[in-house]
Motif scaffolding. Structure first.
Motif, PDB file in Angstrom:
ATOM      1  N   ARG A 122       0.815  -1.220   0.000  1.00 19.81           N
ATOM      2  CA  ARG A 122       0.000   0.000   0.000  1.00 19.81           C
ATOM      3  C   ARG A 122       0.846   1.266   0.000  1.00 19.81           C
ATOM      4  O   ARG A 122       0.373   2.341  -0.353  1.00 19.81           O
ATOM      5  N   VAL A 123       2.099   1.129   0.443  1.00 22.67           N
ATOM      6  CA  VAL A 123       2.987   2.277   0.618  1.00 22.67           C
ATOM      7  C   VAL A 123       4.294   2.017  -0.118  1.00 22.67           C
ATOM      8  O   VAL A 123       4.787   0.886  -0.139  1.00 22.67           O
ATOM      9  N   ALA A 124       4.856   3.078  -0.709  1.00 26.81           N
ATOM     10  CA  ALA A 124       6.151   2.977  -1.380  1.00 26.81           C
ATOM     11  C   ALA A 124       7.006   4.188  -1.021  1.00 26.81           C
ATOM     12  O   ALA A 124       6.490   5.297  -0.852  1.00 26.81           O
ATOM     13  N   LEU A 125       8.307   3.963  -0.887  1.00 28.88           N
ATOM     14  CA  LEU A 125       9.283   5.031  -0.733  1.00 28.88           C
ATOM     15  C   LEU A 125      10.018   5.134  -2.062  1.00 28.88           C
ATOM     16  O   LEU A 125      10.588   4.144  -2.535  1.00 28.88           O
ATOM     17  N   VAL A 126      10.017   6.337  -2.653  1.00 27.68           N
ATOM     18  CA  VAL A 126      10.405   6.487  -4.056  1.00 27.68           C
ATOM     19  C   VAL A 126      11.333   7.679  -4.244  1.00 27.68           C
ATOM     20  O   VAL A 126      11.125   8.739  -3.638  1.00 27.68           O
ATOM     21  N   GLY A 127      12.357   7.523  -5.099  1.00 27.11           N
ATOM     22  CA  GLY A 127      13.172   8.654  -5.514  1.00 27.11           C
ATOM     23  C   GLY A 127      12.341   9.566  -6.396  1.00 27.11           C
ATOM     24  O   GLY A 127      11.540   9.090  -7.212  1.00 27.11           O
ATOM     25  N   GLN A 128      12.522  10.883  -6.255  1.00 19.66           N
ATOM     26  CA  GLN A 128      11.633  11.800  -6.982  1.00 19.66           C
ATOM     27  C   GLN A 128      11.751  11.667  -8.497  1.00 19.66           C
ATOM     28  O   GLN A 128      10.777  11.911  -9.228  1.00 19.66           O
ATOM     29  N   GLU A 129      12.917  11.249  -8.989  1.00 22.73           N
ATOM     30  CA  GLU A 129      13.059  11.080 -10.437  1.00 22.73           C
ATOM     31  C   GLU A 129      12.262   9.889 -10.938  1.00 22.73           C
ATOM     32  O   GLU A 129      11.975   9.770 -12.142  1.00 22.73           O
ATOM     33  N   LEU A 130      11.875   8.978 -10.026  1.00 26.23           N
ATOM     34  CA  LEU A 130      11.122   7.788 -10.398  1.00 26.23           C
ATOM     35  C   LEU A 130       9.626   7.929 -10.142  1.00 26.23           C
ATOM     36  O   LEU A 130       8.843   7.067 -10.539  1.00 26.23           O
ATOM     37  N   TYR A 151      17.340  13.388  -3.556  1.00 25.24           N
ATOM     38  CA  TYR A 151      18.718  13.074  -3.172  1.00 25.24           C
ATOM     39  C   TYR A 151      19.503  14.334  -2.841  1.00 25.24           C
ATOM     40  O   TYR A 151      20.448  14.299  -2.041  1.00 25.24           O
ATOM     41  N   SER A 152      19.123  15.456  -3.445  1.00 28.82           N
ATOM     42  CA  SER A 152      19.841  16.716  -3.221  1.00 28.82           C
ATOM     43  C   SER A 152      19.708  17.213  -1.792  1.00 28.82           C
ATOM     44  O   SER A 152      20.487  18.074  -1.361  1.00 28.82           O
ATOM     45  N   ASP A 153      18.752  16.703  -1.033  1.00 32.77           N
ATOM     46  CA  ASP A 153      18.625  17.103   0.372  1.00 32.77           C
ATOM     47  C   ASP A 153      19.864  16.732   1.186  1.00 32.77           C
ATOM     48  O   ASP A 153      20.088  17.294   2.267  1.00 32.77           O
ATOM     49  N   ASP A 154      20.667  15.797   0.693  1.00 35.86           N
ATOM     50  CA  ASP A 154      21.793  15.288   1.474  1.00 35.86           C
ATOM     51  C   ASP A 154      23.156  15.689   0.915  1.00 35.86           C
ATOM     52  O   ASP A 154      24.172  15.109   1.305  1.00 35.86           O
ATOM     53  N   VAL A 166      20.794  13.553 -11.365  1.00 32.96           N
ATOM     54  CA  VAL A 166      19.712  13.087 -10.505  1.00 32.96           C
ATOM     55  C   VAL A 166      19.962  13.465  -9.044  1.00 32.96           C
ATOM     56  O   VAL A 166      19.020  13.640  -8.265  1.00 32.96           O
ATOM     57  N   VAL A 167      21.243  13.639  -8.670  1.00 28.46           N
ATOM     58  CA  VAL A 167      21.581  14.055  -7.309  1.00 28.46           C
ATOM     59  C   VAL A 167      21.471  15.571  -7.172  1.00 28.46           C
ATOM     60  O   VAL A 167      21.080  16.089  -6.125  1.00 28.46           O
ATOM     61  N   ALA A 168      21.801  16.294  -8.226  1.00 28.85           N
ATOM     62  CA  ALA A 168      21.770  17.754  -8.178  1.00 28.85           C
ATOM     63  C   ALA A 168      20.355  18.320  -8.274  1.00 28.85           C
ATOM     64  O   ALA A 168      20.115  19.474  -7.880  1.00 28.85           O
ATOM     65  N   ALA A 169      19.407  17.539  -8.771  1.00 29.40           N
ATOM     66  CA  ALA A 169      18.047  18.055  -9.001  1.00 29.40           C
ATOM     67  C   ALA A 169      17.423  18.582  -7.707  1.00 29.40           C
ATOM     68  O   ALA A 169      17.427  17.890  -6.694  1.00 29.40           O
ATOM     69  N   PRO A 170      16.896  19.811  -7.727  1.00 26.78           N
ATOM     70  CA  PRO A 170      16.278  20.370  -6.519  1.00 26.78           C
ATOM     71  C   PRO A 170      15.026  19.595  -6.117  1.00 26.78           C
ATOM     72  O   PRO A 170      14.395  18.927  -6.948  1.00 26.78           O
ATOM     73  N   ARG A 171      14.675  19.702  -4.859  1.00 25.92           N
ATOM     74  CA  ARG A 171      13.503  19.017  -4.339  1.00 25.92           C
ATOM     75  C   ARG A 171      12.232  19.502  -5.041  1.00 25.92           C
ATOM     76  O   ARG A 171      12.000  20.693  -5.196  1.00 25.92           O
TER      77      ARG A 171
END
Length: 559
Positions: A122-130, A151-154, A166-171
């Motif tokens: 019912r729940v998923a944890l997902v990278g924003q690019e996905l 990923y850019s949060d870190d 994909v790491v540089a992309a803003p939230r």
């Protein structure tokens, strides 16, 4: 038990290990208490100490429980690339008492739909690019809530290292009321409650193995079976709290998950975490952070050593280098040892065994070798037809018994029954791989019982690819095989018979483009050949091996 390998067992290492009777989350909790200020993760200039990692995990676990209704035994999908968010998500799901379902970030929407429905998440944890790939499933399947990570949060604002895009992309902004940003979930600061996990019985991880019959199968692993291989990896490779690990293998895959994430956390080591493989950056990080351990696949090592500037870096800190997936070419292994003084140590394992069942002794490794049976593993070679045990030098199917062997396939009792065999009064897992062992008890891969293609270390099951190809309205018959590829080792080729009314109307590239939209990047056919008919046996079975032998013979002639 076959003990032929015992005389060559590494010195000062026991032959048996006691598996911890605690949960996987407990590993992080203990390490954070022991080394609160020690870096757990180095991420493109960002540093996350163990205390902070545990606090993030607890906050997300509390959110999963109290806001999203996750309870013990629920399956939660983890669909993202290597990142601190992946590590946080993995341990938070476990802290909530749920089961981690790690999915390949290459999977596309059509593939994701199967996994969601099959495991009932019912729940998923997902990278924003996905997120765009999984969003169409919200409300259309059992999936109803998604936590989205940037990923850019870190990473720090000031760049010392080059980031992948994909790491540089803003939230991003939350795109839907059913999508919650990971940053908001953490800021909620909700404390988790004890779910009452039973480590020896409760499931912890449900990795999917590609399907031999066209559909992937979930491998049920308890906290205990996963712990068995975590401790095995730590002891065998000499991981201590002073170790520093280069994390380049994808964490959704059991080898990267165990050797580059779970084992370092158990030991209190530091992981320099890479979202996308970059050979130049790998060399820089080894030199800067004095990295000691690197588990990889052979294609990474080949690329790493092919860097013209590799001689400019000091990589002498490396003390343990190894991996699996495909044999390392002997010349590459020799060059690696000449540069580092470290012998490449190959291993062997499967999703069903949550990584290794065999490992090469670090001080007595043999190249292009599966290794010797790991701690408490009983490995035999049998005749796959008769079940008779075979001796040194005889080729047969590998069967294994050990604490890391899975409980069975999720909701597939018939497939589970076929996967095991009773041998000498014990239950052994049938690997489906053909191997032999030498007089010293070292195992060597020979062939596969099952039709599997090894493309850059990723397993591709032809039946799964064929089942998708048959959905194309122009295709009457399809046969998928593995063919030689200088970069990937093997690549996927499809022989296709078109329907009569489609001949001349559809091109090979059109089939490739269609397949690319419906399969992960490593899986879709890179080569398509139209044929008038496929070779058939007298009983009407497609002779896939004949096509494969012809392709490999052709490649050997032209090479």
């Amino acid at each position: 038990m076959n003990t032929r390998h015992y005389p060559f067992w590494p010195a000062r290492i026991p032959k048996s290990l006691t598996v911890p009777a605690t949960s996987l989350y407990d590993n992080l909790e203990v390490t954070a208490r022991r080394y609160p200020d020690k870096p757990a993760i180095l991420y493109y200039g960002g540093v996350i100490p163990y205390r902070q990692l545990k606090n993030r995990v607890d906050a997300l676990a509390g959110f999963l429980q109290k806001r999203l209704g996750v309870t013990r035994g629920d399956r939660v999908i983890l669909y993202m690339q290597n990142s601190p968010a992946f590590v946080t998500g993995f341990y938070a799901i476990l802290r909530a008492g749920a089961v981690v379902v790690p999915l390949n970030p290459m999977n596309v929407t059509e593939e994701l739909a199967f996994y969601v429905e099959d495991c009932g998440a019912r729940v998923a944890l997902v990278g924003q690019e996905l997120y765009p790939r999984i969003a169409p499933l919200l409300g259309e399947t059992v999936l109803d809530r998604v936590v989205v990570a940037a990923y850019s949060d870190d990473v720090p604002e000031e760049r010392e290292w080059e980031f992948p895009d994909v790491v540089a992309a803003p939230r991003m902004e939350a795109p839907d009321e059913r999508a919650i940003l990971l940053s908001e979930a953490l800021e909620a600061g909700l404390a988790p409650v004890d779910p009452g996990v039973r480590p020896g019985e409760d499931l912890a991880v449900l990795p999917y193995t590609s399907g031999t019959t066209g559909k992937p199968k979930g491998c049920m692993h308890t906290h205990r079976s996963v712990q068995a291989n975590i401790v095995s990896a730590v002891v065998w490779s000499g991981l201590t709290s002073e170790a520093a690990v280069l994390g380049t293998l994808p964490f959704f895959h059991v080898t990267g998950l165990q050797h580059s994430m779970n084992a370092p956390i158990y030991a209190g080591a530091t992981v320099a975490l890479m979202t996308r493989w970059d050979r130049q950056l790998a060399a820089k990080w080894i030199e800067r952070y004095r990295l000691t351990h690197w588990t990889n696949i052979s294609t990474m090592v080949v690329d790493f050593l092919a860097n013209p500037a590799i001689g400019d870096y000091d990589i002498s800190s490396l003390t343990s280098i190894g991996g699996g997936g495909a044999p390392l070419p002997e010349a590459v292994g020799e060059r690696l040892q000449a540069m580092t003084g470290v012998q490449y140590s190959e291993g062997y394992g499967l999703s069903e065994t949550i990584s290794q069942t065999h490992m090469n002794p670090p001080d007595r490794a043999k190249l292009q070798c599966m290794g010797i049976p790991a701690f408490d593993v009983d490995a035999r070679i049998i005749d796959p037809e008769t079940g008779r045990e075979l001796g040194p030098g005889e080729e047969g199917e590998v069967i294994v018994r050990g604490p890391q062997v899975f409980q069975g396939y999720w909701n597939q009792p018939e497939e589970t029954a076929k996967a095991f065999i009773e041998f000498e009064g014990e239950r052994f897992f049938r690997t489906g791989d053909i191997a032999r062992y030498d007089e010293e008890g070292y195992f060597f891969m020979v062939d596969r019982v099952k039709r599997m293609i090894n493309a850059s270390g990723y397993k591709v099951w032809p039946a799964e690819v064929e089942s998708i190809l048959y959905r194309h309205p122009a295709i009457r018959e399809a046969c998928v095989i593995g063919v030689p590829d200088p970069r990937r080792g093997e690549t996927v080729k499809a022989f296709i018979v078109l329907r009569d009314d489609q001949r001349g109307q559809v091109g090979e590239q059109e089939i490739i483009d269609w397949a690319r939209e419906r399969m992960a990047a490593y899986k879709y056919p890179r080569l398509v050949q139209f044929v008038d008919r496929l070779p058939m046996s007298g009983s009407g079975k497609i002779l896939w091996r004949k096509l494969q032998e012809e392709e490999w013979a052709k490649a050997n002639t032209t090479s």
